[in-house]
Scaffold this motif. Structure first.
Motif, short mmCIF file in Angstrom:
data_model
loop_
_atom_site.label_atom_id
_atom_site.label_comp_id
_atom_site.label_asym_id
_atom_site.label_seq_id
_atom_site.Cartn_x
_atom_site.Cartn_y
_atom_site.Cartn_z
N ASN A 11 2.22 5.18 -20.89
CA ASN A 11 2.00 4.96 -19.45
C ASN A 11 3.28 4.48 -18.78
N PHE A 12 3.28 4.59 -17.48
CA PHE A 12 4.39 4.13 -16.65
C PHE A 12 3.89 3.04 -15.72
N ILE A 13 4.83 2.20 -15.28
CA ILE A 13 4.52 1.13 -14.33
C ILE A 13 5.26 1.41 -13.03
N PHE A 14 4.54 1.37 -11.91
CA PHE A 14 5.16 1.57 -10.59
C PHE A 14 5.58 0.23 -10.00
N LEU A 15 6.81 0.17 -9.49
CA LEU A 15 7.21 -1.02 -8.73
C LEU A 15 6.69 -0.96 -7.31
N GLY A 16 6.57 0.28 -6.79
CA GLY A 16 6.06 0.45 -5.43
C GLY A 16 6.83 -0.35 -4.41
N PHE A 17 6.10 -1.14 -3.61
CA PHE A 17 6.73 -1.95 -2.57
C PHE A 17 6.62 -3.44 -2.90
N THR A 18 6.70 -3.75 -4.21
CA THR A 18 6.58 -5.15 -4.64
C THR A 18 7.74 -6.02 -4.16
N PHE A 177 6.43 4.51 -5.72
CA PHE A 177 4.98 4.35 -5.69
C PHE A 177 4.28 5.60 -6.23
N THR A 178 5.07 6.58 -6.65
CA THR A 178 4.54 7.83 -7.19
C THR A 178 5.50 8.37 -8.25
N CYS A 179 5.05 9.34 -9.03
CA CYS A 179 5.92 9.94 -10.05
C CYS A 179 6.83 10.98 -9.39
N GLU A 180 7.66 10.51 -8.50
CA GLU A 180 8.62 11.38 -7.81
C GLU A 180 9.72 11.74 -8.80
N ILE A 181 10.09 13.01 -8.85
CA ILE A 181 10.96 13.52 -9.92
C ILE A 181 12.31 12.82 -9.96
N LEU A 182 12.88 12.50 -8.81
CA LEU A 182 14.19 11.83 -8.79
C LEU A 182 14.08 10.40 -9.33
N ALA A 183 12.97 9.73 -9.04
CA ALA A 183 12.77 8.37 -9.53
C ALA A 183 12.58 8.36 -11.05
N VAL A 184 11.83 9.34 -11.58
CA VAL A 184 11.63 9.45 -13.02
C VAL A 184 12.94 9.79 -13.72
N LEU A 185 13.73 10.65 -13.10
CA LEU A 185 15.00 11.07 -13.69
C LEU A 185 15.96 9.89 -13.87
N LYS A 186 15.81 8.87 -13.03
CA LYS A 186 16.68 7.70 -13.13
C LYS A 186 16.40 6.86 -14.37
N LEU A 187 15.27 7.08 -15.03
CA LEU A 187 14.95 6.36 -16.26
C LEU A 187 15.67 6.95 -17.46
N VAL A 188 16.16 8.17 -17.32
CA VAL A 188 16.78 8.88 -18.43
C VAL A 188 18.18 8.34 -18.69
N CYS A 189 18.50 8.09 -19.98
CA CYS A 189 19.81 7.52 -20.31
C CYS A 189 20.73 8.54 -20.97
N GLU A 269 15.02 2.29 -1.86
CA GLU A 269 14.07 1.79 -0.86
C GLU A 269 13.93 2.78 0.30
N ILE A 270 15.06 3.35 0.72
CA ILE A 270 15.01 4.37 1.77
C ILE A 270 14.23 5.58 1.29
N LYS A 272 11.80 5.66 -0.80
CA LYS A 272 10.36 5.37 -0.79
C LYS A 272 9.75 5.59 0.59
N PHE A 273 10.43 5.07 1.60
CA PHE A 273 9.90 5.20 2.96
C PHE A 273 9.98 6.66 3.45
N MET A 274 11.04 7.38 3.02
CA MET A 274 11.13 8.80 3.35
C MET A 274 10.00 9.57 2.67
N ALA A 275 9.66 9.16 1.44
CA ALA A 275 8.56 9.81 0.72
C ALA A 275 7.23 9.59 1.44
N LEU A 276 7.06 8.40 2.04
CA LEU A 276 5.86 8.14 2.82
C LEU A 276 5.76 9.07 4.02
N VAL A 277 6.89 9.27 4.69
CA VAL A 277 6.93 10.19 5.84
C VAL A 277 6.61 11.61 5.37
#
Length: 319
Positions: A11-18, A177-189, A269-270, A272-277
């Motif tokens: 499983n994955f954990i979302f930071l969202g807007f914490t 706040f979602t499994c957005e591909i760019l956010a997931v890709l940042k976990l890759v080392c 952070e930007i 995330k808000f763009m993803a909301l839009v």
């Protein structure tokens, strides 16, 4: 550092807007309202275009596809986020993350192609009105819609499969706040150049190229509209095109800012808000724009209301 394949993570954990605890509830309420308005608006628009025979035209056939797509896209993105907020568990399983990523990409990619096809439909309707029923016949419309959906589903499958086999450095926290591909890709080392190249090629195919087709179509459309001598005819042509053009600007504006921005401009952070839009506001505004700026839809709603016995009863009792 120990490397772990994405497929080995349960499983994955979302930071969202914490990072913004004071506005989390506000964001939740806004997202819930956007989701409910999106559902209501698009369901009403689909119902009106199906029930009113005057709207059984190629333009509204494509609009039905757009509304159905927006419902799916918003549901795949916002529903898990809202559910996590209510439950207090900002987690998602690997299979859930992969599914969410696939459907979000598929719906977004399909909309890119579909909007360009809708521009072509307007071009044929205004620039070749006499041949319009022949060129945009039912079979052609079905093939165009199927091609749009097929392209979106195929490209999203390629993108999703390019990311899932990657290795992580023991990290399963997604700063989104979602499994957005760019956010997931940042976990890759490990080296992600191949996955990034695939995403770049697909982004170019689905963003600038459809936009070019839309721009070319509207150059010819505006040229034809300006040659219309009738004021009513010119006004009707402008109204049908203005709604589509407004939706195009909203959708492509946010999509370009997310997926084709320079690598130097990297603010999660930007994003995330763009993803909301992108996932909430644009799908919510689409049916509103097509209702308020389209006289045919307004007239169709009035016709349906007049035929409704309850509406007639209310009108009669108010007199």
């Amino acid at each position: 550092m120990v490397e772990t394949n994405l497929t080995d993570i349960s499983n994955f954990i979302f930071l969202g807007f914490t990072y913004y605890p004071k506005v989390e509830i506000t964001i939740f309420v806004l997202c819930l309202l956007m989701y409910l308005v999106t559902l209501l608006g698009n369901i009403i628009l689909i119902s009106v275009t199906i029930l009113d025979s005057h709207l059984h035209t190629p333009m509204y056939f494509f609009l039905n596809n757009l509304s159905f797509l927006d419902i799916w896209y918003t549901s795949s993105t916002l529903t898990p986020m809202l559910a996590n907020f209510v439950s207090g568990k900002n987690t998602i399983s690997f299979s859930g993350c992969a599914t969410q990523m696939y459907f979000s990409l598929a719906m977004g990619s399909t909309e890119c192609v579909l909007l360009s096809m809708m521009a072509y439909d307007r071009y044929v309707a205004i620039c070749n009105p006499l041949r319009y029923p022949v060129i945009m016949n039912k079979r052609v419309c079905v093939w165009i819609a199927a091609g749009s959906w097929g392209t979106g589903c195929l490209t999203s499958l390629v993108e999703t499969m390019s990311v899932l086999p990657q290795s992580l450095c023991g990290k399963n926290i997604i700063d989104h706040f979602t499994c957005e591909i760019l956010a997931v890709l940042k976990l890759v080392c490990v080296d992600t150049s191949q996955a990034e190249l695939i995403m770049l090629v697909i982004s170019i195919l689905l963003l600038p190229m459809p936009m070019l087709l839309i721009c070319v179509s509207y150059v010819f459309i505006l040229s034809s509209i300006l040659r219309i001598t009738s004021v009513d005819g010119r006004s009707k042509a402008f109204s049908t095109c203005a709604a589509h053009l407004t939706v195009v600007v909203l959708f492509y504006g946010t999509a370009l800012s997310m997926y084709l921005k320079p690598s130097a401009v990297d603010s999660q952070e930007i994003d995330k808000f763009m993803a909301l839009v992108y996932a909430g506001l644009t799908p919510m505004l689409n049916p509103i724009i097509y209702s308020l700026r389209n006289q045919e839809v307004k007239v169709a709603v009035k016709r349906l209301l007049i035929r409704n016995p309850l509406y007639a009863l209310l009108i009669h009792s108010s007199k």
